[in-house]
Design a protein around this motif. Structure first.
Motif, PDB file in Angstrom:
ATOM      1  N   GLN A   1      22.731  43.188  46.021  1.00 41.69           N
ATOM      2  CA  GLN A   1      23.758  42.602  45.378  1.00 41.69           C
ATOM      3  C   GLN A   1      23.501  42.122  43.969  1.00 41.69           C
ATOM      4  O   GLN A   1      22.364  41.455  44.048  1.00 41.69           O
TER       5      GLN A   1
ATOM      6  N   LEU B   1      26.621  38.328  37.718  1.00 37.44           N
ATOM      7  CA  LEU B   1      26.833  38.212  36.241  1.00 37.44           C
ATOM      8  C   LEU B   1      26.288  36.917  35.594  1.00 37.44           C
ATOM      9  O   LEU B   1      26.660  35.658  36.388  1.00 37.44           O
TER      10      LEU B   1
ATOM     11  N   ALA C   1      34.320  39.285  39.046  1.00 38.85           N
ATOM     12  CA  ALA C   1      33.352  40.328  38.147  1.00 38.85           C
ATOM     13  C   ALA C   1      33.243  39.827  36.876  1.00 38.85           C
ATOM     14  O   ALA C   1      32.369  40.593  36.079  1.00 38.85           O
TER      15      ALA C   1
ATOM     16  N   LEU D   1      33.749  40.679  30.866  1.00 35.08           N
ATOM     17  CA  LEU D   1      33.525  41.638  32.277  1.00 35.08           C
ATOM     18  C   LEU D   1      32.207  42.367  32.283  1.00 35.08           C
ATOM     19  O   LEU D   1      31.848  43.039  31.315  1.00 35.08           O
ATOM     20  N   HIS D   2      31.657  42.307  33.439  1.00 33.06           N
ATOM     21  CA  HIS D   2      30.459  43.158  33.698  1.00 33.06           C
ATOM     22  C   HIS D   2      30.352  43.365  35.208  1.00 33.06           C
ATOM     23  O   HIS D   2      29.718  42.873  35.839  1.00 33.06           O
ATOM     24  N   ALA D   3      30.720  44.452  35.616  1.00 29.56           N
ATOM     25  CA  ALA D   3      31.069  45.008  36.849  1.00 29.56           C
ATOM     26  C   ALA D   3      29.728  46.151  37.069  1.00 29.56           C
ATOM     27  O   ALA D   3      29.230  46.618  36.288  1.00 29.56           O
TER      28      ALA D   3
ATOM     29  N   THR E   1      35.990  49.587  36.909  1.00 21.39           N
ATOM     30  CA  THR E   1      37.018  49.158  37.455  1.00 21.39           C
ATOM     31  C   THR E   1      38.298  48.994  36.677  1.00 21.39           C
ATOM     32  O   THR E   1      38.241  48.743  35.662  1.00 21.39           O
TER      33      THR E   1
ATOM     34  N   ALA F   1      33.554  49.036  32.778  1.00 20.49           N
ATOM     35  CA  ALA F   1      32.575  48.194  33.708  1.00 20.49           C
ATOM     36  C   ALA F   1      32.204  46.851  32.835  1.00 20.49           C
ATOM     37  O   ALA F   1      31.887  45.920  33.487  1.00 20.49           O
ATOM     38  N   THR F   2      32.122  47.119  31.357  1.00 22.14           N
ATOM     39  CA  THR F   2      31.600  46.047  30.509  1.00 22.14           C
ATOM     40  C   THR F   2      32.411  46.255  29.332  1.00 22.14           C
ATOM     41  O   THR F   2      32.691  46.958  28.923  1.00 22.14           O
TER      42      THR F   2
END
Length: 218
Positions: free
Chosen positions: A63, A66, A89, A103-105, A109, A121-122
């Motif tokens: 896992q 962030l 996220a 955001l940095h998944a 998403t 995603a980012t």
């Protein structure tokens, strides 16, 4: 000289780090660096010192996490206020009058929150008064407050003082942008300093070669 401390520490340290109200990670400080000599030339009466506040993040195997870092001056700059965002996220930050959504998944998403809609995603969205910045790093769409980016990132559009500019970088592709109606009226589009066709309707598209390109509406 390098020092590592937890608890009392050197007498010159702030009280919060010498006698913390709550347990915290160790603090490191040193005065050796390639910047030491230039610093002494500019600040002969102020000793050079760098402090590092250590942190340990634990996650299950496989896992990620962030981490958002905002450098600031020791005096005169506001400490950002952080909060989780987009179901963990991303992060929401308040820095004075600015609001930042980051955001940095791990994977692309769908996000729809606080007036922001994205398939990404980012990305980063900044709001300050009427100024805006949308930066799509990894993803295919980002929209907020009448602005949007459609197409593979990285791409950025910003409004600063009523002036709309942006940039595209990466492989050759076509990216489309949208700006509020009040910004489109009578404007011309310039890409890398050359005027191109004026925006037609709500959006304007740019087919660019590989590399970095800048544009401006004026």
């Amino acid at each position: 000289v390098a020092r590592v401390s937890y608890g009392p520490g050197p007498d010159t340290w702030p009280e919060e780090y010498r006698a913390p109200k709550e347990p915290h990670a160790p603090v490191m400080t040193h005065n050796f660096t390639y910047l030491g000599k230039p610093w002494s030339q500019q600040q002969p009466k102020v000793p050079y010192e760098e402090r590092q506040y250590c942190a340990r993040l634990e996650q299950p195997v496989g896992q990620g996490y962030l981490c958002v870092l905002y450098p600031r001056r020791h005096e005169g700059e506001t400490v950002p206020a952080y909060a989780p965002w987009a179901e963990g996220a991303g992060a929401f930050l308040t820095i004075g009058a600015e609001k930042h959504f980051v955001l940095h998944a791990a994977t692309e998403t769908a996000v729809k929150a606080d007036g922001i809609a994205a398939t990404a995603a980012t990305f980063v969205v900044k709001r300050k008064g009427d100024d805006r910045l949308l930066s799509l790093v990894r993803g295919t769409r980002l929209a907020a407050d009448g602005f949007s980016i459609t197409g593979a990132g990285p791409a950025t559009i910003r409004m600063d003082g009523g002036v709309v500019t942006g940039e595209i970088s990466g492989p050759a592709r076509t990216v489309s942008f949208e700006v509020p109606a009040k910004m489109r009226s009578g404007c011309r589009l310039y890409v890398d300093g050359t005027e191109v066709a004026a925006p037609d309707g709500k959006t304007f598209s740019m087919a660019v070669e590989a590399g970095r390109h800048v544009f401006e509406l004026k």
